[in-house]
Design a protein around this motif. Structure first.
Motif, PDB file in Angstrom:
ATOM      1  N   LEU A 142     -66.512  -1.526 -48.243  1.00  0.00           N
ATOM      2  CA  LEU A 142     -65.932  -2.868 -48.194  1.00  0.00           C
ATOM      3  C   LEU A 142     -66.967  -3.880 -48.687  1.00  0.00           C
ATOM      4  CD1 LEU A 142     -64.247  -2.674 -44.657  1.00  0.00           C
ATOM      5  CD2 LEU A 142     -63.279  -2.045 -46.878  1.00  0.00           C
ATOM      6  N   PRO A 143     -66.567  -5.105 -48.980  1.00  0.00           N
ATOM      7  CA  PRO A 143     -67.552  -6.118 -49.389  1.00  0.00           C
ATOM      8  C   PRO A 143     -68.655  -6.336 -48.363  1.00  0.00           C
ATOM      9  CG  PRO A 143     -65.335  -6.865 -49.905  1.00  0.00           C
ATOM     10  CD  PRO A 143     -65.179  -5.604 -49.103  1.00  0.00           C
ATOM     11  N   THR A 144     -68.369  -6.048 -47.113  1.00  0.00           N
ATOM     12  CA  THR A 144     -69.364  -6.216 -46.047  1.00  0.00           C
ATOM     13  C   THR A 144     -70.233  -4.989 -45.841  1.00  0.00           C
ATOM     14  OG1 THR A 144     -67.648  -5.557 -44.478  1.00  0.00           O
ATOM     15  CG2 THR A 144     -67.992  -7.925 -44.813  1.00  0.00           C
ATOM     16  N   GLY A 145     -69.947  -3.902 -46.547  1.00  0.00           N
ATOM     17  CA  GLY A 145     -70.710  -2.673 -46.401  1.00  0.00           C
ATOM     18  C   GLY A 145     -69.802  -1.485 -46.153  1.00  0.00           C
TER      19      GLY A 145
ATOM     20  N   PRO B 251     -68.053  -7.670 -61.936  1.00  0.00           N
ATOM     21  CA  PRO B 251     -67.286  -7.742 -63.189  1.00  0.00           C
ATOM     22  C   PRO B 251     -65.887  -8.333 -63.007  1.00  0.00           C
ATOM     23  CG  PRO B 251     -68.361  -5.622 -62.973  1.00  0.00           C
ATOM     24  CD  PRO B 251     -68.522  -6.310 -61.657  1.00  0.00           C
ATOM     25  N   ALA B 252     -65.251  -8.071 -61.864  1.00  0.00           N
ATOM     26  CA  ALA B 252     -63.941  -8.673 -61.610  1.00  0.00           C
ATOM     27  C   ALA B 252     -64.053 -10.183 -61.513  1.00  0.00           C
ATOM     28  CB  ALA B 252     -63.346  -8.098 -60.325  1.00  0.00           C
ATOM     29  N   SER B 253     -65.099 -10.670 -60.855  1.00  0.00           N
ATOM     30  CA  SER B 253     -65.318 -12.108 -60.743  1.00  0.00           C
ATOM     31  C   SER B 253     -65.588 -12.730 -62.103  1.00  0.00           C
ATOM     32  CB  SER B 253     -66.485 -12.373 -59.792  1.00  0.00           C
ATOM     33  OG  SER B 253     -66.839 -13.738 -59.799  1.00  0.00           O
ATOM     34  N   LEU B 254     -66.438 -12.091 -62.913  1.00  0.00           N
ATOM     35  CA  LEU B 254     -66.746 -12.605 -64.242  1.00  0.00           C
ATOM     36  C   LEU B 254     -65.490 -12.759 -65.076  1.00  0.00           C
ATOM     37  CD1 LEU B 254     -68.852 -13.254 -66.509  1.00  0.00           C
ATOM     38  CD2 LEU B 254     -68.783 -10.800 -67.057  1.00  0.00           C
ATOM     39  N   ALA B 255     -64.614 -11.783 -65.009  1.00  0.00           N
ATOM     40  CA  ALA B 255     -63.403 -11.789 -65.827  1.00  0.00           C
ATOM     41  C   ALA B 255     -62.264 -12.584 -65.208  1.00  0.00           C
ATOM     42  CB  ALA B 255     -62.957 -10.346 -66.088  1.00  0.00           C
ATOM     43  N   GLY B 256     -62.490 -13.206 -64.071  1.00  0.00           N
ATOM     44  CA  GLY B 256     -61.438 -14.021 -63.468  1.00  0.00           C
ATOM     45  C   GLY B 256     -60.250 -13.209 -63.008  1.00  0.00           C
ATOM     46  N   LEU B 257     -60.522 -12.051 -62.382  1.00  0.00           N
ATOM     47  CA  LEU B 257     -59.465 -11.165 -61.887  1.00  0.00           C
ATOM     48  C   LEU B 257     -59.613 -11.053 -60.371  1.00  0.00           C
ATOM     49  CD1 LEU B 257     -59.750  -8.402 -64.642  1.00  0.00           C
ATOM     50  CD2 LEU B 257     -58.074 -10.269 -64.522  1.00  0.00           C
ATOM     51  N   PRO B 258     -59.102 -12.033 -59.625  1.00  0.00           N
ATOM     52  CA  PRO B 258     -59.379 -12.109 -58.189  1.00  0.00           C
ATOM     53  C   PRO B 258     -58.776 -10.980 -57.369  1.00  0.00           C
ATOM     54  CG  PRO B 258     -57.733 -13.742 -58.815  1.00  0.00           C
ATOM     55  CD  PRO B 258     -58.260 -13.155 -60.098  1.00  0.00           C
ATOM     56  N   ASN B 259     -57.795 -10.271 -57.902  1.00  0.00           N
ATOM     57  CA  ASN B 259     -57.166  -9.185 -57.154  1.00  0.00           C
ATOM     58  C   ASN B 259     -57.854  -7.846 -57.375  1.00  0.00           C
ATOM     59  OD1 ASN B 259     -55.188 -11.029 -56.312  1.00  0.00           O
ATOM     60  ND2 ASN B 259     -53.938 -10.609 -58.113  1.00  0.00           N
ATOM     61  N   LYS B 260     -58.934  -7.851 -58.129  1.00  0.00           N
ATOM     62  CA  LYS B 260     -59.624  -6.618 -58.485  1.00  0.00           C
ATOM     63  C   LYS B 260     -61.017  -6.569 -57.852  1.00  0.00           C
ATOM     64  CE  LYS B 260     -56.404  -5.184 -61.381  1.00  0.00           C
ATOM     65  NZ  LYS B 260     -55.601  -3.969 -61.084  1.00  0.00           N
ATOM     66  N   GLY B 261     -61.580  -5.357 -57.812  1.00  0.00           N
ATOM     67  CA  GLY B 261     -62.995  -5.202 -57.553  1.00  0.00           C
ATOM     68  C   GLY B 261     -63.423  -5.085 -56.111  1.00  0.00           C
ATOM     69  N   GLN B 262     -62.503  -5.095 -55.153  1.00  0.00           N
ATOM     70  CA  GLN B 262     -62.906  -4.963 -53.764  1.00  0.00           C
ATOM     71  C   GLN B 262     -61.764  -4.400 -52.935  1.00  0.00           C
ATOM     72  OE1 GLN B 262     -63.599  -8.753 -51.736  1.00  0.00           O
ATOM     73  NE2 GLN B 262     -62.448  -9.814 -53.322  1.00  0.00           N
ATOM     74  N   ILE B 263     -62.126  -3.714 -51.869  1.00  0.00           N
ATOM     75  CA  ILE B 263     -61.137  -3.266 -50.882  1.00  0.00           C
ATOM     76  C   ILE B 263     -61.015  -4.392 -49.873  1.00  0.00           C
ATOM     77  CG2 ILE B 263     -60.564  -1.533 -49.149  1.00  0.00           C
ATOM     78  CD1 ILE B 263     -62.216   0.483 -50.710  1.00  0.00           C
ATOM     79  N   ALA B 264     -59.952  -5.179 -50.017  1.00  0.00           N
ATOM     80  CA  ALA B 264     -59.753  -6.365 -49.185  1.00  0.00           C
ATOM     81  C   ALA B 264     -58.263  -6.658 -49.113  1.00  0.00           C
ATOM     82  CB  ALA B 264     -60.504  -7.567 -49.764  1.00  0.00           C
TER      83      ALA B 264
END
Length: 434
Positions: A3-6, A350-363
């Protein structure tokens, strides 16, 4: 789960392709089916924001079908396609339409698109953003593609002034042509000497100046010079919106290891010497470098000039889209980094750089793009067994640690052999519709 927290024991509940709930591992709610991975880590699907798919125009190098199958096999569930190495280059809306038509129905993973910033196309940037590109790629040095010319310092500043208001990033190939020379011979050492670290430094200084003057967000692609990390950190400390990426090959290889004539190792900027590699790892560890992406840039064996390649004339680019996660993990774990670090570098940033807020993390609310990863499994790389269209890879014969075992795209388990389910995405994460 990573997760983003670890890393923690957890359960994710998925509905309609999104993560609806994260809760305790032993929670039991009504569901159509349950998947229990036991002790196997679950990563967010990787986001590779630097991929040259090459279609249309150079589909003998790569293409949307082969590239996205390779991505899926390597745990990458979203790629962002670069605007060059394809024909036409993506510098107009009409060219974007051609590329989108080529991609439609072929993609095994989700795909978004960078636009290109070249001399004279500032009037096109707004229309390209409206059409759905996630930002713009530019070169400060000859790209090797006649249709994709480099920007001068003034042209870079003019384009970034426009992008500042739009909030989209300018991602820059940062080498200064005044500091680059022709190699003095065919060897790898001569090639490295022809593109010294000062070329990266001077170009980054140009980008920093433009970002400071315009307030635009700037990003340095494929940073190879570890001694530039302090410059990037200093710019950031001064309030300049600057980020940077490096690539698996810069973190794995060293120039001392490149055999004579093996031009599958050639890329620009070059893989440098071992002391530089360690500087890049330190920069990753302290946050000066934000992410790791492939810069997958394949070509045919003929363009590499193999079996006895000449580093002066061979096409520059490394093929590694399917291997990035295992390559990075193989060396990161030995340096004390964790899967949470890898997920931050290769998914979240990379998801943040590309402006894809629904990608790149389990959240909660994120797309259910998930990868079951065996961190202790190993395999020997055989280029002919990869999903890439051409088998050339500098990792040939290397033993890598970490295997992708299962992948879910939008909550549905998929393999490279399945019919393609990937979507074409616009900045913001919605569907791209042209």
């Amino acid at each position: 789960m990573v997760l983003p927290t670890g890393m923690t024991e957890s359960a994710a509940f998925v509905r309609d392709g999104r993560i609806e709930l994260l809760t305790d591992y032993d929670a039991r709610l009504d569901a159509d089916r349950a998947v229990d991975l036991g002790d196997l880590p679950l990563l967010p699907g990787l986001v590779d924001s630097h991929v040259h798919v090459d279609e249309p125009g150079h589909t003998d190098w790569e293409g949307f079908a082969s590239a996205t199958r390779a991505a899926l096999a390597g745990g990458v569930t979203t790629i962002v396609d670069m605007p060059l190495n394809s024909l036409p280059v993506t510098t107009t809306v009409d060219a974007l339409r051609v590329k989108v038509a080529a991609a439609a129905g072929q993609c095994a993973v989700d795909v978004a698109f960078w636009g290109g910033a070249v001399p004279g196309n500032v009037p096109e940037l707004g229309a390209l953003l409206d059409a759905g590109v996630v930002g713009f790629k530019s070169f400060l040095i000859d790209s090797g593609i006649p249709e994709f010319q480099a920007l001068g310092a003034g042209e870079l500043r003019a384009a970034m002034k426009f992008l500042a208001a739009a909030g989209a990033p300018m991602i820059v190939h940062a080498e200064d042509p005044a500091e680059v020379a022709l190699p003095t011979g065919p060897s790898y050492d001569a090639f490295v000497a022809s593109r010294p670290t000062v070329a990266e430094r001077r170009a980054i200084e140009t980008v920093v100046s433009a970002a400071a003057a315009t307030g635009a967000r700037a990003h340095i692609v494929h940073l190879a010079a570890g001694d530039c990390a302090a410059l990037i950190s200093a710019a950031r400390a001064a309030g300049i919106a600057l980020t940077a990426e490096t690539c698996p090959h810069y973190l794995f290889f060293a120039a001392e290891e490149v055999p004579p004539g093996h031009t599958e190792f050639k890329c620009c900027p070059p893989v440098r010497y071992a002391v530089n590699r360690e500087a890049l790892w330190r920069a990753l560890g302290d946050g000066a470098i934000d992410g790791v992406v492939s810069d997958h840039s394949p070509c045919t064996p003929e363009l590499k000039g193999l079996p006895d390649g000449d580093f002066r004339t061979a096409w520059g680019g490394i093929s590694s889209l399917q291997l990035g996660l295992s390559v990075v993990w193989s060396v990161a774990r030995r340096r004390g980094f964790t899967l949470a670090d890898v997920a931050r570098w290769m998914s979240l940033f990379p998801a943040s750089l590309a402006g894809l807020p629904n990608k790149g993390q389990i959240a909660v609310g994120s797309d259910a793009d998930l990868v079951a990863f065996d961190p202790d499994g190993s395999f020997v790389v055989r280029g002919a067994e990869l999903q890439h269209k051409n088998p050339l890879t500098p990792y040939e014969g290397r033993t890598l640690t970490g295997r992708v075992l299962r992948t879910w795209l939008g909550g549905i388990e998929v393999t490279p052999a399945d019919p393609p389910r990937g979507r074409l995405l616009a900045r913001g994460g919605g569907l791209l519709e042209l």
